[in-house]
Structures are given as structure tokens and as C-alpha cells.
Design an enzyme around this catalytic site. Structure first.
Site, mmCIF file in Angstrom:
data_model
loop_
_atom_site.group_PDB
_atom_site.id
_atom_site.type_symbol
_atom_site.label_atom_id
_atom_site.label_comp_id
_atom_site.label_asym_id
_atom_site.label_seq_id
_atom_site.Cartn_x
_atom_site.Cartn_y
_atom_site.Cartn_z
ATOM 1 N N HIS A 175 17.315 22.423 55.818
ATOM 2 C CA HIS A 175 18.539 23.162 55.162
ATOM 3 C C HIS A 175 18.789 24.414 56.027
ATOM 4 O O HIS A 175 19.809 24.749 56.527
ATOM 5 C CB HIS A 175 18.453 23.525 53.732
ATOM 6 C CG HIS A 175 19.534 24.013 53.288
ATOM 7 N ND1 HIS A 175 19.694 24.495 51.926
ATOM 8 C CD2 HIS A 175 20.953 24.099 53.529
ATOM 9 C CE1 HIS A 175 21.106 24.820 51.513
ATOM 10 N NE2 HIS A 175 21.623 24.441 52.523
ATOM 11 N N HIS A 235 9.749 18.215 49.616
ATOM 12 C CA HIS A 235 10.805 19.189 48.914
ATOM 13 C C HIS A 235 10.834 20.369 49.925
ATOM 14 O O HIS A 235 11.959 20.679 50.109
ATOM 15 C CB HIS A 235 10.023 19.408 47.755
ATOM 16 C CG HIS A 235 10.596 20.683 47.089
ATOM 17 N ND1 HIS A 235 11.795 20.555 46.104
ATOM 18 C CD2 HIS A 235 10.943 22.185 47.198
ATOM 19 C CE1 HIS A 235 12.241 21.693 45.835
ATOM 20 N NE2 HIS A 235 11.838 22.515 46.367
ATOM 21 N N GLU A 236 9.776 20.892 50.394
ATOM 22 C CA GLU A 236 9.613 22.258 51.089
ATOM 23 C C GLU A 236 10.305 21.831 52.523
ATOM 24 O O GLU A 236 10.967 22.661 53.350
ATOM 25 C CB GLU A 236 8.137 22.573 51.311
ATOM 26 C CG GLU A 236 7.582 23.151 50.009
ATOM 27 C CD GLU A 236 8.447 24.099 49.156
ATOM 28 O OE1 GLU A 236 9.268 25.050 49.943
ATOM 29 O OE2 GLU A 236 8.273 24.257 48.122
ATOM 30 N N TYR A 246 16.407 25.887 39.086
ATOM 31 C CA TYR A 246 15.392 24.715 39.221
ATOM 32 C C TYR A 246 16.102 23.348 38.935
ATOM 33 O O TYR A 246 16.398 22.616 39.146
ATOM 34 C CB TYR A 246 13.981 24.901 38.867
ATOM 35 C CG TYR A 246 13.318 25.373 39.916
ATOM 36 C CD1 TYR A 246 12.679 24.679 41.119
ATOM 37 C CD2 TYR A 246 12.765 26.839 39.824
ATOM 38 C CE1 TYR A 246 11.753 25.401 42.069
ATOM 39 C CE2 TYR A 246 12.129 27.456 40.681
ATOM 40 C CZ TYR A 246 11.607 26.631 41.735
ATOM 41 O OH TYR A 246 10.747 27.181 42.678
ATOM 42 N N GLU A 295 17.942 25.062 45.637
ATOM 43 C CA GLU A 295 16.882 24.096 45.283
ATOM 44 C C GLU A 295 17.480 22.731 45.673
ATOM 45 O O GLU A 295 16.788 21.706 46.033
ATOM 46 C CB GLU A 295 16.191 24.223 44.197
ATOM 47 C CG GLU A 295 15.448 25.318 44.021
ATOM 48 C CD GLU A 295 14.445 25.440 44.887
ATOM 49 O OE1 GLU A 295 13.742 24.310 45.345
ATOM 50 O OE2 GLU A 295 14.014 26.851 45.330
ATOM 51 N N HIS A 319 13.917 22.245 52.453
ATOM 52 C CA HIS A 319 14.412 23.533 52.738
ATOM 53 C C HIS A 319 14.435 23.926 54.248
ATOM 54 O O HIS A 319 15.261 24.515 54.879
ATOM 55 C CB HIS A 319 13.302 24.428 52.260
ATOM 56 C CG HIS A 319 13.607 24.694 50.631
ATOM 57 N ND1 HIS A 319 14.778 24.836 50.031
ATOM 58 C CD2 HIS A 319 12.966 24.611 49.648
ATOM 59 C CE1 HIS A 319 14.480 24.931 48.923
ATOM 60 N NE2 HIS A 319 13.401 24.656 48.417
#
Length: 663
Positions: A460, A453-454, A593, A482, A457
Site C-alpha cells: 500500500h 498483513h504487514e 481494526y 488496515e 501495508h
């Protein structure tokens, strides 16, 4: 596209002390004031997009990364004098920057430029629109008296927000347990614990200590003791700060003509209105409630069976424990036992391989550049020509006074300059278990999902090609930011992807097929409870930010929601809102979220159909979602990638609501 090369000296900020922090602040402010002065000197008849709007954007190109350095050092520096200097500097900066931005002459310069009706399109047109909107939301157009009041409110909000976050980060605490009270925890966890001078083990409030203990410790008394301490984080002082923030945010919204803070926040986001958010959360809670009630009943029955007490009551500190126990029994998944198949080195190698194949990049570890702590690693991202296009740091282990959760920090935002494209720089900060003398860092599957998940980021933020820093990378609508990272979580529920990131840390044997199947089967285990937990957080955030008068009773609001939707009593004297750090960053926007999960699930349908490691699909995703940032409307990006209108069908399926008619 040609990228501007970096050198070692450009990472010297990682070693800054108080003097360097102060100097960076002073230089940044001086540069911005100089550029602003030059913009104001341009006669209105000579105004163009480039000498006004683009010049305003470029005015932050020294100040913005410098202050991002300071913000990161506040969260991660091992030096107390650096954190103190960073906090003091950011306090001063948060006040000074408001004074600089509240410039009537600059506002009129932007209006004069807009009146020229210069033909603009794409990112340029959006940059002008964003500038006009920013000035409106600063109160330009209000009376001088109201604008000055708003300016003072913004200063107060900024100062209190910094204090709230720092109080959480600085909060320390632990419980002491005997060896017998560690029953249920694996030996690898126990050997990593510190002891006091009596030989008892310390369970700190840091993630690698507290989360496994709450999930696995058989001692209900000690789980309750630790949970009670966790619910005191931030302290009573943060409740007072929160009360002030809620009042100030309401005042800010009303001065600008909005009914409440959520309405103010929603306007520039994909939700657009508070009514859309309320309807989304209300409908979702109504439909998820039966699933959550079923899951709570299962956990309560499990407690009664395991304790031999037919009248046992499920309590707040039991939720994570019996969720975990139910998963062990129902799905035959024990996350602590599976850690041996997810050593961090193998996980990183596999993760990099996945992203490399999808996005046609490679990752190179850089060992001779400075970092802020010897446990931090720096990587370069290269394109197919071997050109460095971005950098990122990995700071993955807990330290005292370090940021306590997992987060990706933008440091340098990509932007197009005359000499080429400036490579973005990001940092992933997490708190995974530290390696010991004989055992490497071993991740649980939930931690593995957090990592993906992180790192979503990070991708991105670093694969952007947006022309302006304010539009690049993760600088998108808060209720969309998110979505790209949530989408990447799906890879950790895929057989082929899991094989790429797993092997036994000693024998190098692959994750057994039976464990792999059980793990994937567990994806929707107690999805009702887990979704309802997010609904509670989002509804709590929504409700305290939509109170019309007075100071909302945040504790009572949270307690009532937990009791209503989970049928569980929160501990007496809990200070949950004081330690809920998302009230600062999301500020009436925690609904994002779940809201962004709708887009994440929908975008994943294309990968599911075309292949999770399909480089053509990955290239399309990079082009439409990762590269554009907010240089175009986020929903237009989703439409471009999917080739159709977005739908909530995949999201409803993901959370077990397959029978609900999709929109």
C-alpha cells in the site's frame, strides 16, 4: 511515469549518529521556515493553488522524511546513543513544529487562496479541502485565548505520547524456568532460549519467547507468572501518562466543539460520528456474544478435563493455551509442529511471487547499501520495464530495545516532482524467531498471516502513485488503513497460495494435503472468542475516550469488559492499559481494526470470484486502492474497485454471523 533514481548515499541516514540526527532536525526546521516565509510574502491578489496550497505541501518534503528517519531509528537502532538522541530530537521537534504551524498569516494565506475559487478537481481539490480542515482542527476560527490553550494541549499530547511509547519499548523482564517446565514446547523453541548462570532458561517478554510459551507451556504456574509480567509492561508511570492524555484529549475535543475525543477523531474518517462507532460495536458485541460464550465454555470444559478437576476455573492466562489445545484436538492443527514447513526464505520467495504476479512487479535484494543492523535487508521494487519504483527494508528479528511487535513504517512517501516521481521507501519491522546454527527461521501459520498483513501495508505504501506525499500510500483515513493489509491475510487461507510459501526446511517436501486441509478448516475455529477479543479492545478504547468528566479508571474499564464478555477474571494488579501501545497511534480509533475488516472482506469477494492470482484483478486493485492513497475519498475507491456499493455481508460470514441480515 518516470521515476527518480536513488543512490547509496541517500540511505546514509541508516548509519546516523547523534550529530547527524541533530543536524537533520535543524536543517529541516530551517527549510520549512524559509518556505513558509516565502509563501507569506505572496500578495493575496497573486495567490494561486500552486504558490500557496501546493507550496505548503512541498514545505514538508525535506522535513517529513528526515523526521521519519529519526522516528524509525528510535524504534530500531541497536545504539543506545542514537535512540537517546532520536528521543530528545523528537521531543524538541514535537514542540517546535506546533509553534511553526500555528501561524496566523499562513492561515489567512490559505483562506485568501480558497476565496479565489480557482477551479480545482481530484487530488488538488482534496488537498485544499484537507488544508482548510487542518487549520480548523488546529483552532483557527477560535478566540486567540482558546487557540493558545489548544496549542499548548497539542504540545503536551505529543510529548506524553512519545514518553508512553518509549516506556513500553524500553520495558524489560523475564521469568526463569527449568527444562521440565518447558514441557509442551518444541525443541526448536527451547534451543533458541538463553540461560542464566544457574542453567535455567529465560523466557523474555519479547514476542518470539512469550507468545509460544503462553500458547504451549503445560505448566499453568509458569504461564501465569509470565502473563502477570506481560500485564505490567509500561509500568505505573504509563498509567499516570494515560490519565493525563485522556484529560488533554477531552479538552482538545471540547475546545473544537466536539462532545468527546472519539467524536473529534471520527469526523474526518469513514465512520464520521461517534454514534456510528458505538452502534457498530454494540450491535457486534450483542451478535457475537453467544458465539464467544460457546467458545469460552469449550475452553473451560477442556481445562476441567485435562486437569481432572471438575471445578477448575478458566483464568486469563489460560485463554491462549486452551484456544491452542482446542485447535489441536478439534482441527488436528499444531502450529508449532507445522513450523517446519514454513522456513522464512521459502515464505519470502513465495510471498514475493504472489505479489509479483498480482501487481506486475519484481523484487530485487540490494546487498551493498547501508542498513541500521546487519540483520536488516533492503529490497527494490521494479516495474515491468525494470525501473525501480520503490524500496523497502525488512527488519524481522527481535533485539533488545527494538520495537516489540510487527509494524510497517513509512519512511519516504511517494510524490510527483518536476523531474519525475520520487520512489517511496518503507520498512517492515517484526519479531520472528531468530535462526540458530542448524535451524533457519521457521514461522507458525499465525506469524505467516502477520507477515502477509504487514507486507500488505508495504505494498500500500510503495505502489502508490498519488501526486502529493500527504495523500500517498497509507496516508488514508485511520479506520480504512488496515483494510488493504487485512484483505491480504486471506491468501494465507488459500490452498494454492499456501503451497507457494511452504516446504519442509530439510526434505523440501510439500505441506501434506491432510495438514493443509486441517489448517484451512481451522480458519474459523473459535471465531467468536477471537472476534470478541477485538471488540473488547475497541470498546475499551471507545469508553475511556468518551468519559465526560474526571480521569477514567482504565484498569477497571478493561477488567469489567473482560468479565462481562469473556466471563474471565483479569489478574489482580494488572496494568494492561499501561502496555496497550495502540492507545497512542489509534487514540480513540481502535474500532478501525474491525471497521476496516468490513471493507477488507468485501474487497476480497472480487478476488474470490475472479481468482486469487488473477493479474487483471490485481491490476484493478492496484489502480483503485493501492495507487490512489487518499487522493480521492476512500469509499469511492472501494466502489470503483467493486463496481458497486460496499456491503457487510462478507464480513458477517467471515465472523460466523451468516444469519444476520447484511446492510
Amino acid at each position: 511515469m518516470q521515476y527518480i533514481p536513488y543512490n547509496k548515499e541517500q540511505f546514509a541516514w541508516t548509519q546516523w549518529g547523534p550529530k547527524e540526527i541533530r543536524k537533520a532536525y535543524e536543517n529541516s526546521i530551517a527549510h520549512k521556515e524559509k518556505v513558509y516565509a516565502a509563501i507569506k510574502l505572496v500578495p493575496d491578489f497573486d495567490r494561486t493553488f500552486q504558490n500557496t496550497i501546493a507550496a505548503l505541501e512541498r514545505a514538508s518534503y525535506v522535513e517529513s522524511p528526515q523526521m521519519h528517519y529519526v522516528e524509525l531509528l528510535l524504534e530500531v537502532s541497536p545504539r543506545s546513543d542514537v535512540r537517546k538522541a532520536a528521543k530528545e530530537t523528537l521531543d524538541e521537534y514535537s514542540q517546535k513544529i506546533v509553534d511553526i504551524e500555528y501561524d496566523e498569516d499562513l492561515y489567512h494565506a490559505v483562506l485568501a487562496c480558497a476565496r479565489k475559487n480557482e477551479p480545482l478537481e481530484g487530488a488538488d481539490k482534496k488537498l485544499l479541502e484537507d488544508a482548510l480542515r487542518a487549520y480548523r482542527r488546529m483552532g483557527f476560527g477560535l478566540s486567540t485565548e482558546d487557540r493558545e490553550e489548544l496549542k499548548d494541549i497539542i504540545k503536551q499530547i505529543s510529548k506524553l505520547s512519545l514518553e508512553f511509547s518509549k516506556n513500553i519499548n524500553d520495558w524489560q523482564g523475564y521469568i526463569l524456568v527449568t527444562r521440565e517446565e518447558l514441557e509442551g514446547l518444541p525443541e526448536s523453541y527451547i534451543t533458541g532460549l538463553q540461560k542464566d548462570n544457574t542453567g535455567k532458561y529465560k523466557i523474555t517478554l519479547q514476542y518470539p519467547d512469550s507468545v509460544p510459551f503462553i500458547k504451549n507451556a503445560e505448566s499453568e504456574q509458569k504461564r501465569k507468572e509470565l502473563q502477570t509480567k506481560l500485564l505490567q509492561k509500561g509500568g505505573a508511570v504509563n498509567l499516570d501518562i494515560l490519565g493525563s492524555l485522556l484529560r488533554l484529549r477531552r479538552m482538545q475535543a471540547r475546545l473544537l466543539g466536539y462532545k468527546n475525543h472519539v467524536a473529534y477523531q471520527a469526523k474526518p474518517r469513514t465512520a464520521k460520528t461517534a454514534e456510528h462507532i458505538e452502534a457498530f460495536l454494540t450491535d457486534l458485541a450483542k451478535n457475537v456474544s453467544p458465539l464467544a460464550a460457546r467458545d469460552i465454555t469449550v475452553m473451560c470444559d477442556l481445562k476441567r478435563t485435562s486437569t481432572g478437576n471438575p471445578d477448575a476455573v478458566l483464568e486469563y492466562h489460560d485463554l491462549s493455551y486452551y484456544l491452542n489445545e482446542s485447535e489441536k484436538q478439534t482441527c488436528n492443527v499444531d502450529h508449532e509442529k507445522l513450523r517446519v514447513y514454513f522456513p522464512l526464505e521459502k515464505v519470502l520467495d513465495g510471498m514475493f511471487a504472489i505479489y509479483a504476479k498480482l501487481f506486475s512487479v519484481s523484487f530485487q535484494k540490494i546487498t551493498d547499501y547501508p542498513v541500521w543492523h546487519d540483520g536488516v535487508e533492503l529490497y527494490a521494487i521494479k516495474n515491468t520495464e525494470g525501473e525501480i519504483i520503490a524500496y523497502f527494508f525488512l527488519d524481522l528479528y527481535p533485539r533488545e530495545n527494538k520495537y516489540g511487535h510487527a509494524m510497517a513504517f513509512p519512511i519516504v512517501q511517494g510524490r510527483l516532482l518536476e523531474e519525475g516521481y520520487l520512489p517511496p521507501v518503507s520498512a517492515m519491522v517484526a519479531n520472528f524467531p531468530k535462526p540458530t546454527s542448524d535451524t533457519p527461521t521457521l514461522l507458525s501459520h499465525p506469524e505467516l498471516t502477520t507477515l502477509f498483513h504487514e507486507f500488505g501495508h508495504i505494498m500500500h505504501g510503495t505502489l502508490t502513485q498519488a501526486p502529493y506525499a500527504s495523500q500517498s500510500g497509507t496516508s488514508v483515513a485511520r479506520d480504512f488503513v488496515e483494510a488493504p493489509s487485512q484483505m491480504f491475510e486471506h491468501w494465507m487461507w488459500d490452498t494454492e497460495s499456501l503451497r507457494l510459501v511452504s516446504e519442509h526446511y530439510k526434505t523440501k517436501e510439500p505441506l501434506p494435503d491432510s495438514d493443509l486441509k486441517n489448517l484451512i478448516k481451522a480458519k474459523k475455529h473459535m471465531i467468536g472468542y477471537q472476534t470478541m477479543r477485538q471488540i473488547i479492545f475497541a470498546t475499551f478504547d471507545y469508553q475511556i475516550h468518551t468519559e465526560e468528566e474526571g480521569t477514567p479508571d482504565a484498569i477497571s474499564t478493561y477488567n469489567t469488559l473482560v468479565k462481562t464478555y469473556l466471563r474471565v477474571q483479569t489478574p489482580e494488579g494488572n496494568l494492561f492499559p499501561a502496555g496497550f501501545g495502540h492507545l497512542i497511534g489509534y487514540s480513540g480509533g481502535y474500532y478501525g481494526y474491525l471497521w476496516s475488516e468490513v471493507y477488507a472482506c468485501d474487497m476480497f469477494t472480487r478476488f474470490a470470484a475472479e481468482g486469487l492470482l488473477n493479474p487483471e484483478t490485481g491490476g484493478s486493485y492496484r489502480l483503485w486502492i493501492l495507487e490512489k492513497g487518499s487522493s480521492m475519498d476512500e469509499l469511492e475507491e472501494v466502489r470503483g474497485f467493486l463496481g458497486r456499493e460496499p456491503s457487510n455481508r462478507a464480513f458477517l460470514q467471515e465472523i460466523g454471523l451468516d444469519t444476520i441480515k447484511p446492510e
